[in-house]
Design a protein around this motif. Sequence first.
Motif, PDB file in Angstrom:
ATOM      1  N   GLY A  15      41.325  32.445  31.389  1.00 41.72           N
ATOM      2  CA  GLY A  15      41.287  31.236  30.591  1.00 41.72           C
ATOM      3  C   GLY A  15      40.597  30.106  31.330  1.00 41.72           C
ATOM      4  O   GLY A  15      40.197  30.240  32.490  1.00 41.72           O
ATOM      5  N   ASN A  16      40.486  28.965  30.675  1.00 40.50           N
ATOM      6  CA  ASN A  16      39.804  27.825  31.275  1.00 40.50           C
ATOM      7  C   ASN A  16      40.580  27.219  32.436  1.00 40.50           C
ATOM      8  O   ASN A  16      39.978  26.733  33.394  1.00 40.50           O
ATOM      9  N   THR A  17      41.902  27.260  32.364  1.00 40.30           N
ATOM     10  CA  THR A  17      42.735  26.664  33.410  1.00 40.30           C
ATOM     11  C   THR A  17      43.387  27.709  34.290  1.00 40.30           C
ATOM     12  O   THR A  17      43.457  27.537  35.511  1.00 40.30           O
ATOM     13  N   ASN A  18      43.858  28.794  33.701  1.00 44.38           N
ATOM     14  CA  ASN A  18      44.570  29.825  34.454  1.00 44.38           C
ATOM     15  C   ASN A  18      44.014  31.213  34.179  1.00 44.38           C
ATOM     16  O   ASN A  18      43.447  31.473  33.116  1.00 44.38           O
ATOM     17  N   ILE A  19      44.205  32.084  35.157  1.00 47.18           N
ATOM     18  CA  ILE A  19      43.963  33.511  34.998  1.00 47.18           C
ATOM     19  C   ILE A  19      45.316  34.191  35.132  1.00 47.18           C
ATOM     20  O   ILE A  19      46.036  33.972  36.109  1.00 47.18           O
ATOM     21  N   THR A  20      45.683  34.985  34.147  1.00 51.77           N
ATOM     22  CA  THR A  20      46.946  35.719  34.215  1.00 51.77           C
ATOM     23  C   THR A  20      46.655  37.203  34.298  1.00 51.77           C
ATOM     24  O   THR A  20      45.721  37.707  33.670  1.00 51.77           O
ATOM     25  N   ALA A  33      51.181  37.941  37.527  1.00 51.82           N
ATOM     26  CA  ALA A  33      50.683  36.899  38.427  1.00 51.82           C
ATOM     27  C   ALA A  33      49.849  35.906  37.633  1.00 51.82           C
ATOM     28  O   ALA A  33      49.213  36.257  36.634  1.00 51.82           O
ATOM     29  N   ARG A  34      49.858  34.654  38.090  1.00 50.68           N
ATOM     30  CA  ARG A  34      49.060  33.600  37.470  1.00 50.68           C
ATOM     31  C   ARG A  34      48.451  32.751  38.571  1.00 50.68           C
ATOM     32  O   ARG A  34      49.129  32.388  39.532  1.00 50.68           O
ATOM     33  N   PHE A  35      47.163  32.432  38.450  1.00 45.18           N
ATOM     34  CA  PHE A  35      46.538  31.509  39.385  1.00 45.18           C
ATOM     35  C   PHE A  35      45.445  30.720  38.682  1.00 45.18           C
ATOM     36  O   PHE A  35      44.995  31.077  37.588  1.00 45.18           O
ATOM     37  N   TYR A  36      45.052  29.619  39.314  1.00 46.14           N
ATOM     38  CA  TYR A  36      44.095  28.711  38.703  1.00 46.14           C
ATOM     39  C   TYR A  36      42.722  29.350  38.561  1.00 46.14           C
ATOM     40  O   TYR A  36      42.270  30.085  39.435  1.00 46.14           O
ATOM     41  N   SER A  37      42.050  29.021  37.472  1.00 46.93           N
ATOM     42  CA  SER A  37      40.670  29.455  37.272  1.00 46.93           C
ATOM     43  C   SER A  37      39.743  28.563  38.082  1.00 46.93           C
ATOM     44  O   SER A  37      39.886  27.338  38.086  1.00 46.93           O
ATOM     45  N   SER A  38      38.794  29.170  38.754  1.00 46.32           N
ATOM     46  CA  SER A  38      37.780  28.411  39.484  1.00 46.32           C
ATOM     47  C   SER A  38      36.529  29.261  39.627  1.00 46.32           C
ATOM     48  O   SER A  38      36.585  30.357  40.195  1.00 46.32           O
ATOM     49  N   ALA A  39      35.410  28.736  39.152  1.00 44.53           N
ATOM     50  CA  ALA A  39      34.138  29.446  39.284  1.00 44.53           C
ATOM     51  C   ALA A  39      33.604  29.380  40.707  1.00 44.53           C
ATOM     52  O   ALA A  39      32.612  30.035  41.031  1.00 44.53           O
ATOM     53  N   HIS A  40      34.270  28.599  41.557  1.00 38.68           N
ATOM     54  CA  HIS A  40      33.832  28.473  42.952  1.00 38.68           C
ATOM     55  C   HIS A  40      34.411  29.580  43.833  1.00 38.68           C
ATOM     56  O   HIS A  40      33.973  29.738  44.977  1.00 38.68           O
ATOM     57  N   ARG A  41      35.375  30.324  43.331  1.00 41.43           N
ATOM     58  CA  ARG A  41      35.920  31.441  44.098  1.00 41.43           C
ATOM     59  C   ARG A  41      35.035  32.670  43.958  1.00 41.43           C
ATOM     60  O   ARG A  41      34.457  32.915  42.899  1.00 41.43           O
ATOM     61  N   THR A  42      34.962  33.416  45.021  1.00 47.70           N
ATOM     62  CA  THR A  42      34.177  34.648  44.993  1.00 47.70           C
ATOM     63  C   THR A  42      35.048  35.805  44.528  1.00 47.70           C
ATOM     64  O   THR A  42      36.281  35.691  44.425  1.00 47.70           O
ATOM     65  N   ALA A  43      34.406  36.953  44.284  1.00 50.25           N
ATOM     66  CA  ALA A  43      35.150  38.151  43.924  1.00 50.25           C
ATOM     67  C   ALA A  43      36.127  38.527  45.033  1.00 50.25           C
ATOM     68  O   ALA A  43      37.258  38.954  44.759  1.00 50.25           O
ATOM     69  N   ASP A  44      35.715  38.374  46.276  1.00 52.04           N
ATOM     70  CA  ASP A  44      36.595  38.690  47.412  1.00 52.04           C
ATOM     71  C   ASP A  44      37.819  37.780  47.434  1.00 52.04           C
ATOM     72  O   ASP A  44      38.934  38.228  47.718  1.00 52.04           O
TER      73      ASP A  44
END
Length: 262
Positions: A15-20, A33-44
Amino acid sequence: MEKYSETTTLVVDIGNTNITCGIYQQDEMVRFARFYSSAHRTADEYFSLLIPLLNTESLNNINSIVIGSVVPELMRIWMHLFQKYFSAEVWEINALSPLGISYKVDDPSFIGADLIANAFGALKKYDSDCIIIDLGTATTIQFITKEGSFEGTAIAPGLKVSADALFERAALLSQIEIVPPSVLLGTNTRDALLSGIVNGHAYMLECYIQQIKTHHTDCQKIVTILTGGIADLVYPLVPSVDIVDKTITLDGFYLAYKTIRH
């Protein structure tokens, strides 16, 4: 539900704010698990966030991954993650997936994957005409008939998004923790804000539910479902809500995958 042979299925909702994320074994979600969405994070970096959700055995045994996304850039990052770390087959769920849902438009591809998952999850879990309200970055209010007709959706600014915009633009209003309001009309700024922000959103939802029911008097029973991270906050203030189901989106993606693969 019928039991299938696969050991573990990973379901990801971007989602725009969270990834579940959910781990399903024998048709049941066993970890979440739930964490914040960020396009600045890498796959790793995203994989490192997944590690607490996955133990060595479940990682090795995952042979199905189900994903839905409303953020194209994050979808690309996660597909790279799957390719790098997993050998499982990946199933993407969207409005073009063959789920037996009918739409009021010729090309439903613009409809968000989360809305599709909510609608399909409601159909499969509750077998009724359903209103599904999802409290996220946006608040979505959708209606699907028992026969699988996706009647449409209303999209409003989410409760927290609205509150943040108010705090940002009003110089004399300080940000407060969003909690259940204790009064209808406040005699101090905090209570006045809580009533306006939380009660105001709840009253909007209640009115939408009643209007939808008024427009669909041919439906014998309409089940109203509330989901999203702040569902427990809003639920006591919306009398017409029948069920709080915080896993309906992930469940909907999982049930859609089961339908498509057979």
